[in-house]
Design an enzyme around this catalytic site. Sequence first.
Site, PDB file in Angstrom:
ATOM      1  N   TYR A  98      11.609   3.948   3.745  1.00 41.11           N
ATOM      2  CA  TYR A  98      12.406   5.103   3.350  1.00 41.11           C
ATOM      3  C   TYR A  98      13.809   4.940   3.937  1.00 41.11           C
ATOM      4  O   TYR A  98      13.985   4.905   5.150  1.00 41.11           O
ATOM      5  CB  TYR A  98      11.773   6.403   3.839  1.00 41.11           C
ATOM      6  CG  TYR A  98      10.585   6.841   3.022  1.00 41.11           C
ATOM      7  CD1 TYR A  98      10.726   7.748   1.974  1.00 41.11           C
ATOM      8  CD2 TYR A  98       9.313   6.340   3.282  1.00 41.11           C
ATOM      9  CE1 TYR A  98       9.638   8.152   1.211  1.00 41.11           C
ATOM     10  CE2 TYR A  98       8.219   6.732   2.520  1.00 41.11           C
ATOM     11  CZ  TYR A  98       8.393   7.638   1.493  1.00 41.11           C
ATOM     12  OH  TYR A  98       7.313   8.026   0.738  1.00 41.11           O
ATOM     13  N   HIS A 137      11.101   3.263  -5.984  1.00 36.90           N
ATOM     14  CA  HIS A 137       9.941   4.003  -6.491  1.00 36.90           C
ATOM     15  C   HIS A 137      10.276   5.460  -6.759  1.00 36.90           C
ATOM     16  O   HIS A 137       9.977   5.986  -7.825  1.00 36.90           O
ATOM     17  CB  HIS A 137       8.781   3.913  -5.500  1.00 36.90           C
ATOM     18  CG  HIS A 137       7.528   4.574  -5.988  1.00 36.90           C
ATOM     19  ND1 HIS A 137       7.199   5.874  -5.647  1.00 36.90           N
ATOM     20  CD2 HIS A 137       6.544   4.145  -6.810  1.00 36.90           C
ATOM     21  CE1 HIS A 137       6.056   6.194  -6.224  1.00 36.90           C
ATOM     22  NE2 HIS A 137       5.638   5.174  -6.934  1.00 36.90           N
ATOM     23  N   HIS A 138      10.881   6.137  -5.799  1.00 42.44           N
ATOM     24  CA  HIS A 138      11.327   7.509  -6.048  1.00 42.44           C
ATOM     25  C   HIS A 138      12.410   7.881  -5.045  1.00 42.44           C
ATOM     26  O   HIS A 138      12.622   7.196  -4.042  1.00 42.44           O
ATOM     27  CB  HIS A 138      10.165   8.517  -6.026  1.00 42.44           C
ATOM     28  CG  HIS A 138       9.581   8.789  -4.678  1.00 42.44           C
ATOM     29  ND1 HIS A 138       8.454   8.155  -4.203  1.00 42.44           N
ATOM     30  CD2 HIS A 138       9.962   9.643  -3.694  1.00 42.44           C
ATOM     31  CE1 HIS A 138       8.158   8.607  -3.001  1.00 42.44           C
ATOM     32  NE2 HIS A 138       9.057   9.508  -2.667  1.00 42.44           N
ATOM     33  N   HIS A 174      12.764   5.867  -1.538  1.00 40.92           N
ATOM     34  CA  HIS A 174      11.500   5.200  -1.226  1.00 40.92           C
ATOM     35  C   HIS A 174      11.498   3.847  -1.918  1.00 40.92           C
ATOM     36  O   HIS A 174      11.419   3.761  -3.139  1.00 40.92           O
ATOM     37  CB  HIS A 174      10.316   6.045  -1.691  1.00 40.92           C
ATOM     38  CG  HIS A 174       8.985   5.359  -1.549  1.00 40.92           C
ATOM     39  ND1 HIS A 174       7.838   5.822  -2.150  1.00 40.92           N
ATOM     40  CD2 HIS A 174       8.612   4.239  -0.876  1.00 40.92           C
ATOM     41  CE1 HIS A 174       6.831   5.020  -1.856  1.00 40.92           C
ATOM     42  NE2 HIS A 174       7.282   4.048  -1.099  1.00 40.92           N
ATOM     43  N   HIS A 231       4.233  14.386  -9.570  1.00 43.86           N
ATOM     44  CA  HIS A 231       4.289  13.102  -8.870  1.00 43.86           C
ATOM     45  C   HIS A 231       3.009  12.868  -8.067  1.00 43.86           C
ATOM     46  O   HIS A 231       2.543  13.742  -7.335  1.00 43.86           O
ATOM     47  CB  HIS A 231       5.499  13.079  -7.932  1.00 43.86           C
ATOM     48  CG  HIS A 231       5.635  11.812  -7.150  1.00 43.86           C
ATOM     49  ND1 HIS A 231       5.972  10.607  -7.723  1.00 43.86           N
ATOM     50  CD2 HIS A 231       5.477  11.559  -5.832  1.00 43.86           C
ATOM     51  CE1 HIS A 231       6.029   9.679  -6.792  1.00 43.86           C
ATOM     52  NE2 HIS A 231       5.718  10.226  -5.636  1.00 43.86           N
ATOM     53  N   HIS A 262       0.648   9.073  -6.497  1.00 36.86           N
ATOM     54  CA  HIS A 262       0.774   7.634  -6.274  1.00 36.86           C
ATOM     55  C   HIS A 262      -0.245   6.863  -7.113  1.00 36.86           C
ATOM     56  O   HIS A 262      -0.584   7.281  -8.214  1.00 36.86           O
ATOM     57  CB  HIS A 262       0.677   7.336  -4.778  1.00 36.86           C
ATOM     58  CG  HIS A 262       1.937   7.658  -4.031  1.00 36.86           C
ATOM     59  ND1 HIS A 262       2.052   7.578  -2.662  1.00 36.86           N
ATOM     60  CD2 HIS A 262       3.157   8.067  -4.473  1.00 36.86           C
ATOM     61  CE1 HIS A 262       3.272   7.915  -2.289  1.00 36.86           C
ATOM     62  NE2 HIS A 262       3.955   8.220  -3.375  1.00 36.86           N
ATOM     63  N   MET A 278      -0.275  11.513  -2.918  1.00 37.06           N
ATOM     64  CA  MET A 278       0.483  12.761  -2.972  1.00 37.06           C
ATOM     65  C   MET A 278       0.000  13.575  -4.165  1.00 37.06           C
ATOM     66  O   MET A 278      -0.648  13.053  -5.064  1.00 37.06           O
ATOM     67  CB  MET A 278       1.982  12.496  -3.124  1.00 37.06           C
ATOM     68  CG  MET A 278       2.661  11.850  -1.951  1.00 37.06           C
ATOM     69  SD  MET A 278       4.442  11.685  -2.251  1.00 37.06           S
ATOM     70  CE  MET A 278       4.979  11.088  -0.645  1.00 37.06           C
TER      71      MET A 278
END
Length: 585
Positions: free
Chosen positions: A206, A240-241, A308, A386, A388, A461
């Site tokens: 992150y 990724h996000h 991320h 969202h 994973h 998540m």
Amino acid sequence: MKCANAAALLFFVLCDIGVHGGEIVAELLHSNVTVKWQTDYERQTVDFSIWFGAKTPDLLFLGFSDFGDMNSSDVLMYDNVKREIMDSYTNRDYKIIPDLSQDFQQLRRRKDHFVVRRKLTTCDSRDYAFQRGTTQFYIAASFGYRNLVDIRDKKWILDKKFGKVIEGPTDQPSTDEGVSSLERDVQLVIVNSNSPDPVPNVETTYECIIRKMPFDTVHKTYHIVRMEPYITPGNEHLVHHMEVFLCRDEVEEWSGNCNDPKKPKKSKSCSHVIAAWAMGEGPIHYPREAGLPIGGKGKNEYVMVEIHYNNPELHKGVMDTSGFQFYVTGLLRIYDAGIMELGLIYSDANSVPPNQKAWAMNGYCPSQCTQNLPEEGINIFASQMHAHLTGRKLWTSQYRDGVQIGDVNRDEHYSPHWQHLQQLRPMVRVMPGDTLVTTCVYDTRRRSNVTFGGYGITDEMCVNYIYYYPASEVEVCKSAISNSTLRAYFSQRHGMDGKTMKISDMYNGVKDWSNGVDEEFYNVLNVGNVNMNCLKSNGESFEFKSKDPRQGWENMARPRLFSGSFIRTRDRFQCPAINDMINFE
């Protein structure tokens, strides 16, 4: 459009839209193949036009799948030598078999393309039922080979794409909400690293970027009317996000690992979420009557972008300048907009046992929290769900007085590799006292250990970011199974030390989840008490209002809820589809 027979076909009739289209391009080595579609909601049909590039394949395979499996899938085969189509399917062993019922109709055939039509739902157990949410497309081509009966044959050149054949009432915004008609004084602001930084060669990282907004936010309020990712070309597979936070305090500009001890201490004030984006999504449009406010508080405004990076192959030396870009105007709109986070708290309390086919977990936003919404309610105009790698189905339902009155958003075929913001038309009105329940269904059949709730890509998540107006103080409304419920279960059922052991150690202490243990624990999750996060933008909890002083956000009873009288999903027994066949494996 006309809505005749809408009641009988409620699982896919959408009376507020007439026709919707889409397009994907498959890269197949020798030549690209473009698949375009046009969905007619009045006729309940979809027309696919398949266009060939520089070289026409001898065989073309177009497959439709819920979750990316090439077996047990619906298939359209095209033989270019015979100029024939064949409605087919793949069985569990990946063999391509002609369907007994030929439901594709060929409308046109040319040298460079052909067009076919099919009903959205045929009630054929070998056909795919097109529904709202994500459809995964498999496009395979064979050049020089025609007698191929197994989709795993190396002679196929294969590509996988994602699309939405049915947009539902969550259609994309019209052009009058796009950039072409933004206010004349709109400014484009890009928040990213000042110089290229290497992406760390670890699986999950992150990175945080803190920047001051480059306009006068001391004396004037602005509205953000559109936001979108700014991704370094070629690095799309690594980002990724992202989340974007507004900082309450003035913070020095900085970029680096979010967990770096050198990160400015005042960055803790960067906690107000104003945007979220995940791989596969496009821009975030605000309706013409609303914008996200920034500035006007007598101080400079800073934002923090949290990226991320997912780098499972541990690439080294990849330079990146990704970030976020904002379209900002000084011409204020009627309403200030806000963003709220629903779902499950990021906690190992919300964990999934291994070898589960469809493990559902619910995140609650109860009436005690929504009572803090504006008296006139809020209008949700967009939703972004969202999860994973094990997430398969995600949705948020709305309850009033304990009775379900509808869905906010739903994706029955979720893929973490193609996430998208849903523009909600019509908007969803949520009133104070309503309850919102966000459900995520996970598939952990390929995992031998517990999947923990958390931030890593191999953790899980369950989140729904809802964009709405008018803005309220409520920013987070999420839950987790209470620690006291878990400690009591693991202590009484498995003889663990319920007072001192970590929750993660308790989960790992169960060596065998079979023989009814998983079913027993699933029941505990669905009836046990929950811990709530009902938070303001500064991270503080709202006051829990109750006549009973013993009650609070910790260890509270979950809401009592009942289904509404409507049906919004296809009856899989009355109208079968290949989507359901996995239930019999």
